[in-house]
Design an enzyme around this catalytic site. Structure first.
Site, PDB file in Angstrom:
ATOM      1  CB  THR A  99      57.548  -9.172  47.838  1.00 43.78           C
ATOM      2  OG1 THR A  99      56.645 -10.208  48.394  1.00 43.78           O
ATOM      3  CG2 THR A  99      57.074  -8.046  48.690  1.00 43.78           C
ATOM      4  CB  ALA A 152      53.803 -13.007  50.662  1.00 48.57           C
ATOM      5  CB  VAL A 155      48.950 -16.914  48.533  1.00 52.84           C
ATOM      6  CG1 VAL A 155      50.070 -17.895  48.171  1.00 52.84           C
ATOM      7  CG2 VAL A 155      48.401 -16.815  49.932  1.00 52.84           C
ATOM      8  CE  LYS A 156      54.199 -11.694  42.628  1.00 48.30           C
ATOM      9  NZ  LYS A 156      55.231 -11.111  42.577  1.00 48.30           N
ATOM     10  CB  ILE A 157      50.729 -19.494  43.244  1.00 48.74           C
ATOM     11  CG1 ILE A 157      50.123 -19.556  44.701  1.00 48.74           C
ATOM     12  CG2 ILE A 157      51.205 -20.742  42.800  1.00 48.74           C
ATOM     13  CD1 ILE A 157      48.936 -20.228  45.144  1.00 48.74           C
TER      14      ILE A 157
END
Ligand code: E4P
Length: 226
Positions: A27, A59, A85-87
């Protein structure tokens, strides 16, 4: 190659999951806003996706400093064990990736466009790296050849000493706009393609399949009426 769905839409995720080939979901803030997502429902929404999909669910943190990204990442990781965790690939993002990976939290480094960015992400402990293909094409550059370079460069070295649990870093072909992007990504050896639902539907289709099916059904009618 594995397939992730690039969406925050629960109906699309449920439908794609029922096809039996869905390995995860990615997402981003745009995709969440597209489904009319509300800020205070974001964590619940990610939880709902994690109930449908066993595989990794990315996310994204929208924080801009390492401390805030780390704080966000810890909260996101508490939602479910399969949250990634998307960074964004930037200095503060790399620092947060290192810190979160050291804590055993898996990270997907996004908005990655070049080989040096991908190598830095891998060194910082990223479990997934997402080179964007379509956005290069949007500015008349060759997104697929950039992806191919990232796949080759990352494949040349072993990054397992950096990652959570010594897992192999995986390349997610992102910003995918067509079935041909998927074909070329697979030929280049990308581990995963994250695709919008519209592209996933096109991947199933071929006019010769339709024509073949039509003639089989017609001939079976002859058999039934003989
Ligand atoms: C990746 O994880 C991103 O969500 C995504 O692929 C962005 O693609 P876009 O260029 O179609 O927005």
């Amino acid at each position: 190659m594995k397939f992730f769905l690039d969406t925050a839409d629960l109906d699309e995720i449920k439908e794609a999951a029922s096809w039996g080939a869905l390995a995860g979901v990615t997402t981003n803030p745009t995709l969440y806003s597209r489904i009319g997502g509300k800020l205070d429902d974001f964590h619940n929404h990610i939880a709902r996706i994690c109930e449908i999909v066993d595989g990794p669910v990315s996310a994204e943190s929208v924080a801009m400093t390492r401390d805030e990204i780390i704080r966000d990442g810890r909260e996101l990781a508490k939602i479910a064990p399969n949250v990634v965790v998307k960074i964004p690939t930037m200095v503060e993002g790399l620092a947060a990736c290192r810190a979160l990976s050291d804590e055993g939290i898996r990270v997907n480094m996004t908005l990655c466009f070049t080989v040096p960015q991908a190598i830095l992400a891998a060194r910082a402990g990223a479990r997934y790296i997402s080179p964007f293909v379509g956005r290069f094409d949007d500015i008349s550059e060759d997104g697929l050849s950039q992806l191919g370079d990232v796949v080759t460069a990352i494949g040349n070295y072993d990054y397992t000493e950096n990652t959570v649990g010594g897992e192999q870093v995986e390349i997610i072909a992102a910003s995918i706009r067509s079935a041909n992007h998927v074909t070329q990504s697979a030929l280049m050896g990308a581990d995963i393609a994250t695709v919008p639902f519209g592209v996933l539907k096109k991947m199933v289709q071929h006019p010769l399949t339709d024509r073949g099916l039509e003639s089989f059904l017609k001939d079976w009618e002859k058999v039934a009426n003989a």
